[in-house]
Write a protein that holds these residues in place. Structure first.
Motif, short mmCIF file in Angstrom:
data_model
loop_
_atom_site.label_atom_id
_atom_site.label_comp_id
_atom_site.label_asym_id
_atom_site.label_seq_id
_atom_site.Cartn_x
_atom_site.Cartn_y
_atom_site.Cartn_z
N ASP A 96 0.81 -1.22 0.00
CA ASP A 96 0.00 0.00 0.00
C ASP A 96 0.85 1.28 0.00
O ASP A 96 0.32 2.40 0.06
CB ASP A 96 -0.96 0.00 1.21
CG ASP A 96 -0.20 -0.14 2.52
OD1 ASP A 96 1.02 -0.47 2.47
OD2 ASP A 96 -0.80 0.07 3.59
N GLU A 97 2.14 1.12 -0.07
CA GLU A 97 3.03 2.30 -0.10
C GLU A 97 2.91 2.99 -1.46
O GLU A 97 2.79 2.34 -2.50
CB GLU A 97 4.47 1.80 0.11
CG GLU A 97 5.52 2.88 0.29
CD GLU A 97 5.43 3.58 1.64
OE1 GLU A 97 4.84 4.68 1.67
OE2 GLU A 97 5.94 3.03 2.64
N LEU A 98 2.93 4.33 -1.45
CA LEU A 98 2.88 5.07 -2.72
C LEU A 98 4.26 5.09 -3.37
O LEU A 98 5.28 5.24 -2.69
CB LEU A 98 2.43 6.51 -2.48
CG LEU A 98 0.93 6.73 -2.23
CD1 LEU A 98 0.65 8.23 -2.10
CD2 LEU A 98 0.09 6.14 -3.36
N LEU A 99 4.28 4.99 -4.69
CA LEU A 99 5.56 4.98 -5.41
C LEU A 99 6.37 6.26 -5.14
O LEU A 99 7.58 6.22 -4.99
CB LEU A 99 5.33 4.83 -6.91
CG LEU A 99 4.70 3.51 -7.37
CD1 LEU A 99 4.65 3.46 -8.89
CD2 LEU A 99 5.44 2.31 -6.82
N GLU A 100 5.68 7.40 -5.07
CA GLU A 100 6.42 8.65 -4.88
C GLU A 100 7.18 8.69 -3.56
O GLU A 100 8.14 9.44 -3.41
CB GLU A 100 5.50 9.87 -5.03
CG GLU A 100 4.41 9.97 -3.98
CD GLU A 100 3.50 11.19 -4.25
OE1 GLU A 100 3.99 12.17 -4.85
OE2 GLU A 100 2.32 11.14 -3.88
N ASN A 101 6.76 7.87 -2.59
CA ASN A 101 7.46 7.85 -1.31
C ASN A 101 8.67 6.93 -1.29
O ASN A 101 9.52 7.04 -0.42
CB ASN A 101 6.50 7.41 -0.20
CG ASN A 101 5.38 8.40 -0.01
OD1 ASN A 101 5.55 9.59 -0.31
ND2 ASN A 101 4.23 7.92 0.43
N ILE A 102 8.72 6.02 -2.21
CA ILE A 102 9.84 5.07 -2.19
C ILE A 102 10.78 5.24 -3.38
O ILE A 102 11.88 4.71 -3.39
CB ILE A 102 9.35 3.61 -2.14
CG1 ILE A 102 8.44 3.30 -3.33
CG2 ILE A 102 8.63 3.33 -0.83
CD1 ILE A 102 8.12 1.81 -3.46
N MET A 103 10.36 6.01 -4.38
CA MET A 103 11.20 6.15 -5.58
C MET A 103 12.44 6.99 -5.27
O MET A 103 12.50 7.72 -4.30
CB MET A 103 10.41 6.83 -6.71
CG MET A 103 10.15 8.31 -6.45
SD MET A 103 9.13 9.04 -7.75
CE MET A 103 9.20 10.77 -7.27
N ASN A 104 13.45 6.82 -6.11
CA ASN A 104 14.63 7.66 -6.04
C ASN A 104 14.41 8.85 -6.97
O ASN A 104 14.32 8.68 -8.19
CB ASN A 104 15.86 6.85 -6.47
CG ASN A 104 17.10 7.71 -6.54
OD1 ASN A 104 17.07 8.90 -6.24
ND2 ASN A 104 18.19 7.09 -6.96
#
Lengths: 436, 436
Positions: free
Chosen positions: A181-189
Motif C-alpha cells: 500500500d506504499e505510494l511509489l512517490e514515497n519510495i522512488m529515487n
C-alpha cells in the motif's frame, strides 16, 4: 517448402541464437549465404537475425526482397532495431517499405527517424515501463504482471508525475521490498540520471558506464520521458566507436564493415588517405632535390634520411595515440591541454636526447672522416623527435578544440608533416654545420 | 574534525557521485588531491571512490594509510572491488592488509584472489541471488524480500539443483508473471549461458555482448555456480582492452594510466618501443651507405627514399590495423586467413599500381635527363606497397596463430621492417635498371 537438406538446415538454424547465426553468416560464401537466407527469411527468426547482422550484408539481403515483405518483418522488430535497419537502406527503398507498413507502426518508426542516428533519440527504444507516482506498490506489481511479453529488458521502473513527466526511478527489486500500500512517490529515487534526445551517443555511453547503470531514460526538452537506452546498445556504441577510431588513426576511413567489402571498394576507401602520404613524399623529394648540391659533396647524408624521419614518425604516433585515446576516454582535460603539450615536449626532449646520441655515435663511427656528421645526424634526430612529440600532441588537441574528430586527421597527417619537417631541418642543420 | 572550508568540501563531496569525484580527482594538483582525500578517507564514501579511481592514484593514496584502516575500508567494499584493489597494491602491503581483515572477509577475498585477474574468476562477484529449483514462486519472492540490501544489481535469478549446481535462470520480471504456487523448475529457462572461472575476460565480454545479457553466471569445473560477472564490469573490460590495443599498436606498451605517469616514467615506458625503430633506421643507413657508389652517380636517387618508405609504411599500417581490430572484434576468421592475405595483397596491387604510376610520373618529369628514374621509382613504390599490404596482414595473423597478442608486436615492428625492405628493393631496382 523444400525438404531434405533444407529441412535439416531449418532445424539447425532455429536452434541457433540469431547472434551466432549472424557470426556464421559473415564467414559463408556468397552462394551459401543465399541458400541460408532463403530459409531464414521464411521464419519468425528473420527480424532478430537482421538486427544482429552487419550493415553491408543487411543491405545486400534486404534489397532483394519485396517492400511489403520487409515491411511485415520490420513491424515485428523492436522499433529501435527497425529504425536502425531503415536508416542503412537506400532512401528510395526505405520510404517504399515505410509506405507498406501499418499506420501505427509507421508512425512509431517515423517518430524515431527524426532523431540523429548517433544521438540518444536515435538509439532509444520507446518500449519502456513507466508508472504514475501516485500508484501504490500493489498497483505497480499488478500493472507489471498485466503487460504482455515486451521486447526490451525491464529492470528499472521509471516513475512519472502525470502522464509523462519524469520524476523518479525504482528498481523492480526495490519495489518488491516495500509493502503493497506504499505510494511509489514515497519510495522512488527522485535523483534520476537522464539524457536528452539530442545527447551524442558517445556521451550517453559515458553516462551509462560512469554510473554503472543498466539503462538511461531519455527525455525531451520539457523533461517528458520519451524512451530508454539500454546497456546492450551502449556496449555496441563503445565497440563501434573504438573500431572507428582505430581505422581513422590508421587512415582507413571509418567504415567498420571494411572486411566485408570487395577488393575494389576496399582500395577505394583507402586510396584518399594514402594521398596525404603521397603528397608528403613528393614534397620531400623536391626538398631533398633542392639540396642535391650538398648531397653530392657528402653522399653519406642520404644514408640517415630514414632514421631522422622514422624516429620522428614513431614518437609522433605514440604521442598522438595517447592523446586521441585520452580524449575518447575522457582522460584528457582540455583546460590543461597546455600542460599535456609541455609534458610530451619534455618526453620528446628526453627520448630525443637519448636516441639522438645513439644515432650520432653510429654516424660518427661509421663516417670518421667527417667527424661532424655525427653531430648533424644526432642533432637532427633530436630536433625531429622533439617536434614530433610536441606536434603529435598539439594537433589532436587543436582538432578537438575546434570540435573536429581528433582520430580522423591525426594518423596520416601527423606522420606526413613530421616527415617533411624532419627532412627540412636535417638538411638545414647539415648545411649549417658542415658548411656545404 | 576540521570546520569551515573542509566542512563545505565535505558537503560537496558527499553530494557528488563517487565516479564523478574520481573524474575530478584525476585532474587535481598533487596538494589538492591530498587535501580532498584527507576528507574522503574519513567518510563511508571512500570504498566506492577508490573502486572508481585509476590504479596509479589508488596505489599512491593507499600506500600512505595504515593497514588496519585499509582493511576496514576493504571489508565494506564489494568483494570483487576489494580484490581488484588488493591486486594492484605492492605484495607486502596487500598481505599486511589481508592479515588485518576479519577471518570471514579475508577468506572471501582470498578465494577470489586465486583466479587470474583477467579471467571470469577474477572479474566475478560472489554476491548473487540463487534459489533452489524446488522452491515455489511465492517462496522465491519471500526470500528476495528478506535479503538485505546487496551491493550487486539483481535482475536475473539463478536457479540451482541442490545447493549450488546451476540448472536454470529466471528474470525477476518473469517471476512476477507466474502464480505463487508454481515451482521454479517449471518456469525457469534451463538453457543458461554460462562461463567457466578460467574463461578469458575478452571471451566473457564477447559472450555478454553477443547475447545482449546483463550478467553471466560463472561456474567451476563441476558446474557449480560460484559467481556472476555483471555488464558494468564488461563495459570496463571492453574499454580497457580497446585502450590497451590502441597503445600497443602505437608502441607505447599497454599501461592505460600513462597520462598519469611522471615525465620520466612516461619516457621509460616508451623508450624500448622506439628501439625497434632505431635499429631499423641504423640498418637502413648501412644499406644506403652500401649503395653510396650508385648514389654518387645519381644523387636524385636520394630524393625518393622517403616516398618509397612512406607509402609502404602507410599501407602497412592500414592493413595491420584492419586485421588487428578484426581479430579483436571477432571479424577475422583464422580458417580463412589465407584469403584475407590474398585480398590485401590485391588491394596492395591496385593501390601500388596507382600510386607507383603517380610517383613515377613526378620522378620522370622532375628528372627528364634520366628517363628511367621514373620507372625505377614507380616500380619501387609499387613493390614496396604490395609487400607492405601483404606483410602488414600476414604478421598479425601469424602472431595470432601462435597465440601472441597481435597488437603488441604489430605497430613498430611492421613499419620498421617495411622501411628496410623498401630501401633494399629500391636500390636493387635502381642498380638493375640504371646499370649504375
Amino acid at each position: 517448402k523444400r525438404r531434405g537438406a533444407s529441412g535439416h538446415l531449418l532445424k539447425l538454424i532455429s536452434k541457433t541464437h540469431p547472434a551466432d547465426m549472424a557470426w556464421v553468416f559473415r564467414h559463408l560464401k556468397e552462394d551459401e549465404r543465399t541458400a541460408v537466407f532463403d530459409i531464414i527469411v521464411h521464419t519468425d527468426y528473420v527480424g532478430e537475425f537482421l538486427s544482429e547482422l552487419d550493415d553491408t550484408l543487411v543491405v545486400e539481403l534486404v534489397t532483394g526482397l519485396e517492400a511489403q515483405y520487409v515491411a511485415n518483418v520490420i513491424s515485428k522488430m523492436a522499433s529501435d532495431d527497425a529504425v536502425d535497419l531503415l536508416e542503412i537502406l537506400p532512401e528510395e527503398l526505405a520510404s517504399s517499405i515505410r509506405e507498406h507498413m501499418a499506420k501505427k507502426d509507421r508512425e512509431e518508426v517515423e517518430e524515431l527517424l527524426q532523431y540523429h542516428p548517433e544521438s540518444a533519440g536515435g538509439l532509444m527504444s520507446p518500449d519502456f515501463m513507466c508508472l504514475d507516482e501516485e500508484l501504490t506498490v500493489g498497483d505497480a506489481i499488478n500493472s507489471i504482471q498485466k503487460r504482455s511479453q515486451e521486447k526490451e529488458m525491464v529492470f528499472y521502473l521509471y516513475i512519472t508525475h502525470g502522464e509523462t513527466h519524469l520524476s523518479g526511478v525504482l528498481s523492480l527489486r526495490e519495489l518488491l521490498m516495500h509493502p503493497s500500500d506504499e505510494l511509489l512517490e514515497n519510495i522512488m529515487n527522485p535523483h534520476v540520471i537522464s539524457v536528452n534526445t539530442d545527447t551524442d551517443q558517445g556521451e550517453v555511453a559515458h553516462v551509462v558506464s560512469q554510473y554503472n547503470i543498466l539503462a538511461v531514460p531519455v527525455v525531451d526538452t520539457n523533461y517528458n520521458l520519451v524512451g530508454i537506452v539500454t546497456v546492450d546498445d551502449i556496449i555496441d556504441v563503445i565497440r563501434e566507436e573504438a573500431t572507428e577510431d582505430f581505422l581513422q588513426m590508421a587512415g582507413v576511413g571509418k567504415d567498420r564493415d571494411i572486411l566485408l567489402k570487395s577488393t575494389k571498394e576496399n582500395a577505394m576507401i583507402r586510396a584518399p588517405w594514402l594521398f596525404a602520404s603521397w603528397i608528403g613524399g613528393v614534397v620531400s623529394s623536391f626538398i631533398i632535390a633542392g639540396f642535391s648540391e650538398e648531397l653530392s659533396h657528402l653522399i653519406a647524408l642520404a644514408a640517415f634520411i630514414p632514421v631522422v624521419t622514422g624516429m620522428g614518425g614513431n614518437i609522433a604516433t605514440q604521442s598522438s595515440t595517447i592523446v586521441v585515446r585520452g580524449i575518447a576516454t575522457g582522460r584528457v582535460n582540455m583546460s590543461e591541454a597546455y600542460k599535456l603539450v609541455f609534458r610530451e615536449m619534455q618526453v620528446g626532449l628526453i627520448l630525443g636526447l637519448a636516441y639522438g646520441v645513439f644515432v650520432g655515435i653510429v654516424a660518427f663511427l661509421g663516417y670518421s672522416d667527417t667527424a661532424l656528421l655525427g653531430v648533424v645526424v644526432g642533432l637532427s634526430v633530436f630536433i625531429s623527435m622533439v617536434m614530433a612529440a610536441t606536434l603529435g600532441t598539439l594537433i589532436p588537441l587543436i582538432l578537438k578544440r575546434f570540435d573536429v574528430d581528433a582520430a580522423v586527421a591525426t594518423g596520416p597527417f601527423v606522420t606526413t608533416s613530421i616527415d617533411l619537417l624532419g627532412v627540412v631541418s636535417y638538411f638545414f642543420i647539415a648545411k649549417l654545420f658542415l658548411g656545404l
